[in-house]
Design a protein around this motif. Structure first.
Motif, PDB file in Angstrom:
ATOM      1  N   ILE A  32       0.876  -1.179   0.000  1.00 47.19           N
ATOM      2  CA  ILE A  32       0.000   0.000   0.000  1.00 47.19           C
ATOM      3  C   ILE A  32       0.912   1.227   0.000  1.00 47.19           C
ATOM      4  O   ILE A  32       1.677   1.429   0.952  1.00 47.19           O
ATOM      5  N   ILE A  34       1.619   5.292  -0.184  1.00 43.19           N
ATOM      6  CA  ILE A  34       1.204   6.680  -0.074  1.00 43.19           C
ATOM      7  C   ILE A  34       2.439   7.559  -0.210  1.00 43.19           C
ATOM      8  O   ILE A  34       3.569   7.093  -0.035  1.00 43.19           O
ATOM      9  N   ILE A  42      -5.182  10.889   4.640  1.00 42.81           N
ATOM     10  CA  ILE A  42      -4.732   9.833   3.727  1.00 42.81           C
ATOM     11  C   ILE A  42      -4.045   8.731   4.517  1.00 42.81           C
ATOM     12  O   ILE A  42      -4.265   7.535   4.264  1.00 42.81           O
ATOM     13  N   ALA A  46      -5.365   4.866   4.661  1.00 39.58           N
ATOM     14  CA  ALA A  46      -4.492   3.750   4.290  1.00 39.58           C
ATOM     15  C   ALA A  46      -4.332   2.770   5.449  1.00 39.58           C
ATOM     16  O   ALA A  46      -4.311   1.550   5.252  1.00 39.58           O
ATOM     17  N   GLN A  47      -4.246   3.304   6.654  1.00 39.22           N
ATOM     18  CA  GLN A  47      -4.114   2.433   7.829  1.00 39.22           C
ATOM     19  C   GLN A  47      -5.373   1.593   8.042  1.00 39.22           C
ATOM     20  O   GLN A  47      -5.285   0.408   8.379  1.00 39.22           O
ATOM     21  N   GLN A  50      -5.395  -1.123   5.499  1.00 42.47           N
ATOM     22  CA  GLN A  50      -4.426  -2.154   5.876  1.00 42.47           C
ATOM     23  C   GLN A  50      -4.982  -3.050   6.983  1.00 42.47           C
ATOM     24  O   GLN A  50      -4.828  -4.287   6.936  1.00 42.47           O
ATOM     25  N   THR A  60       0.426  -7.390   4.243  1.00 45.15           N
ATOM     26  CA  THR A  60       0.509  -6.053   3.639  1.00 45.15           C
ATOM     27  C   THR A  60       1.670  -5.264   4.221  1.00 45.15           C
ATOM     28  O   THR A  60       2.127  -5.531   5.335  1.00 45.15           O
ATOM     29  N   LEU A  62       2.621  -1.010   4.451  1.00 45.70           N
ATOM     30  CA  LEU A  62       2.274   0.377   4.175  1.00 45.70           C
ATOM     31  C   LEU A  62       3.568   1.163   4.058  1.00 45.70           C
ATOM     32  O   LEU A  62       4.347   1.252   5.012  1.00 45.70           O
ATOM     33  N   ASN A  64       5.857   4.654   2.320  1.00 43.87           N
ATOM     34  CA  ASN A  64       5.849   6.027   1.818  1.00 43.87           C
ATOM     35  C   ASN A  64       6.835   6.121   0.665  1.00 43.87           C
ATOM     36  O   ASN A  64       8.054   6.044   0.875  1.00 43.87           O
ATOM     37  N   ILE A  77      -2.133   5.280  -3.722  1.00 45.47           N
ATOM     38  CA  ILE A  77      -3.122   6.138  -3.075  1.00 45.47           C
ATOM     39  C   ILE A  77      -2.667   7.592  -3.146  1.00 45.47           C
ATOM     40  O   ILE A  77      -1.527   7.911  -2.776  1.00 45.47           O
ATOM     41  N   CYS A 124     -10.367   4.754   0.246  1.00 47.71           N
ATOM     42  CA  CYS A 124      -9.794   3.641   1.021  1.00 47.71           C
ATOM     43  C   CYS A 124     -10.888   2.856   1.737  1.00 47.71           C
ATOM     44  O   CYS A 124     -10.875   1.617   1.771  1.00 47.71           O
TER      45      CYS A 124
END
Length: 546
Positions: A32, A34, A42, A46-47, A50, A60, A62, A64, A77, A124
């Motif tokens: 995922i 971002i 955002i 996203a969290q 997830q 998964t 997450l 950056n 995203i 999301c």
């Protein structure tokens, strides 16, 4: 022979392991993505996505990163301003503010693009809902876009009590633990905010007569302080925390105040009443200062006001245009957009106020009631106020046509003892509002003055965010989109109620009960209304015949 048996057992173990392996184990890790320094809405969206995937067994990560292009097992995203991939995803669709586009392609290539940060958050959430509805699987092929019908959607909470406890003045209550112990319960706030964002509410109103002294240090007027200094610091910390938690969920906190209400110590020091019907220079300066400081200290918090009830009508236009609007402007930071100012249509010459405000401020909303008081007001002496000659509903249609009107589902005293929540009735109500151009929903809780407790006799008290979740969920869902397919909505609510009560079979029967009973009291109100202020008499012994 032993060798063959051992080989057979080994093959069986391998096959068993393959059968029991989660789809995520076979598909590999889902990334995922971002952007670095993404807005907290955002990050929050996203969290939550997830968490949904992990709860369903999906591995998964997450991360950056910037400059990514779609790849297998990747969810990108961002907003339209974050890169070509997001702009291109949004382009084919006419999507309004807070809207999003969701594109899913084979091999887990997914893009969530929002028109703004709130749109990304809702995108999301939509993907998480699609996955849950699809037995935990990512959609193989999907192009979905959506945006809200109503611009402002949310409930209010009364920083008020059923009894008058502060110098005999209605609406004025200080923010203190002994007055509002629930206000300091962060877990309760978190539970409630999570409920609101789940159904895409984007506003939360706090009603109070004169809230400024409970959440601000008023250095220019030290004599106005109403809360002990140590408590004031705690209030400021709590209020900042609440506003931040709401903002990350896309919820705009709006503080309500009445005019002209004053700090009680300030009023005593200057020989003034606590509530004024005619302004003077001192109270103009004091109120302007309070509003400006509020905007400076809480730039992401809005203001809503009631000009009437105390202030005489002939002063309302000047008070709005020469005090409130200039004070808000004075508190803005360079480049900051004008936050919405919401003015109640109640007890004021609202059209004159709005006409005078338009040239001065480009983001003024108004709010009018949409409950039994409105339906009955033409029949009750004095119920229509200064605009009674127009008819209350006709006035609302005029306001919706010419201005930014929010409908207020006000105190529902006849409904508050019940677990009321008819999705079809609510959906029809929101369709009716949209048909005449209404732009928002302001929703009172089922039991306003005893928040967060319900009307039930229970020890410990039942809490409204839990018992009355359907009330908040249905109004918010249909403020977002009142034109959803009826058959699909029936299935949606059966699943929601089934999850709450234990099975879809239970959900089906409970939904039917809600729907059958949902319009009994509203229909009764249309035929007979005995009222005083916000209080209806229908539940006080009235019998409904065949």
């Amino acid at each position: 022979m032993k060798r063959n048996v051992a080989l057979f057992m080994a093959v069986c173990c391998l096959l068993c392991g393959a059968c029991m392996a989660r789809p995520s184990d076979r598909a590999g890790q889902l990334k995922i993505v971002i952007l670095p320094n993404a807005h907290q809405r955002i990050v929050y969206g996203a969290q939550q996505l997830q968490k949904t995937l992990q709860a369903l067994g999906q591995d998964t990560a997450l991360v950056n990163e910037s400059g990514q292009s779609p790849a297998d097992n990747m969810i990108l995203i961002g907003t339209g301003k974050d890169g070509d991939i997001f702009q291109d995803t949004l382009k084919p669709h006419k999507i309004q503010k807070e809207g999003f586009a969701l594109v899913c392609k084979p091999q887990g290539r997914i893009v969530i693009a929002g028109t703004d940060e709130s749109g990304v958050l809702y995108g999301c959430m939509e993907l998480a809902e699609q996955i849950e509805a699809n037995a935990g699987k990512l959609p193989e092929q999907l192009e979905f876009y959506d945006s809200p019908t109503m611009r402002l959607r949310g409930p209010c909470i009364g920083m008020q009590r059923p009894e008058i406890i502060y110098d005999g003045v209605m609406y004025n209550y200080r923010y203190l633990p002994e007055t509002f112990p629930w206000f300091y319960d962060k877990q309760l706030w978190t539970t409630y905010l999570d409920l609101l964002v789940k159904y895409r509410s984007n506003t939360l109103y706090l009603w109070n007569g004169h809230p400024f002294t409970s959440v601000l240090r008023l250095e220019k007027y030290p004599e106005a302080q109403e809360v002990p200094t140590e408590q004031l610091e705690k209030n400021i910390e709590l209020f900042n925390w609440l506003c931040n938690e709401a903002d990350k969920r896309g919820i705009w906190v709006v503080q309500f105040f009445y005019n002209i209400h004053l700090s009680h110590p300030f009023a005593r020091r200057h020989g003034l009443p606590y509530v004024l019907d005619i302004p003077n220079d001192l109270v103009k300066e004091y109120t302007s200062y309070c509003i400006t400081e509020f905007i400076k200290n809480y730039p992401h918090v809005g203001l809503m006001t009631c000009l009437g009830e105390a202030l005489k009508d002939e002063y309302d236009v000047d008070w709005m245009t020469k005090v409130i609007i200039p004070a808000v402007k004075a508190g803005l930071k360079p480049g900051q957009e004008n936050p919405p100012i919401i003015v109640r249509a109640h007890s004021t010459p609202i059209e004159a106020v709005l006409d005078a405000s338009k040239p001065l401020y480009d983001n003024v909303y108004t709010m009018a009631k949409y409950t039994a008081e409105t339906l009955a007001s033409d029949k009750v002496a004095g119920g229509g106020g200064p605009n009674s000659h127009l008819g209350e509903w006709e006035l609302r249609k005029r306001l919706a046509k010419d201005y930014m009107l929010i409908i207020n589902v006000h105190c529902v005293c006849n409904l508050e003892p019940f677990r009321w929540g008819s999705p079809t009735f609510i959906r029809n109500s929101m369709q009716s509002c949209d048909a005449i151009g209404i732009k928002g929903l302001h929703l009172f809780p089922m039991r306003y003055f005893d928040w967060p407790a319900t009307a039930d006799i229970a020890d410990p008290p039942l809490m409204q965010p839990e018992r009355d979740w359907l009330w908040f969920a249905a109004w918010a869902r249909y403020a977002w989109n009142p034109y959803r397919d009826a058959a699909q909505e029936e299935g949606f609510w059966i699943r929601q109620l089934g999850e709450y009560f234990g099975s879809d079979e239970a959900g089906k029967h409970i939904l039917r009960a809600y729907e059958l009973s949902g319009d009994v009291m509203p229909k009764a109100v249309r035929r007979v209304c005995a009222e005083h202020w916000n209080i209806q008499a229908h539940t006080m012994g009235q019998k409904i015949g065949r």
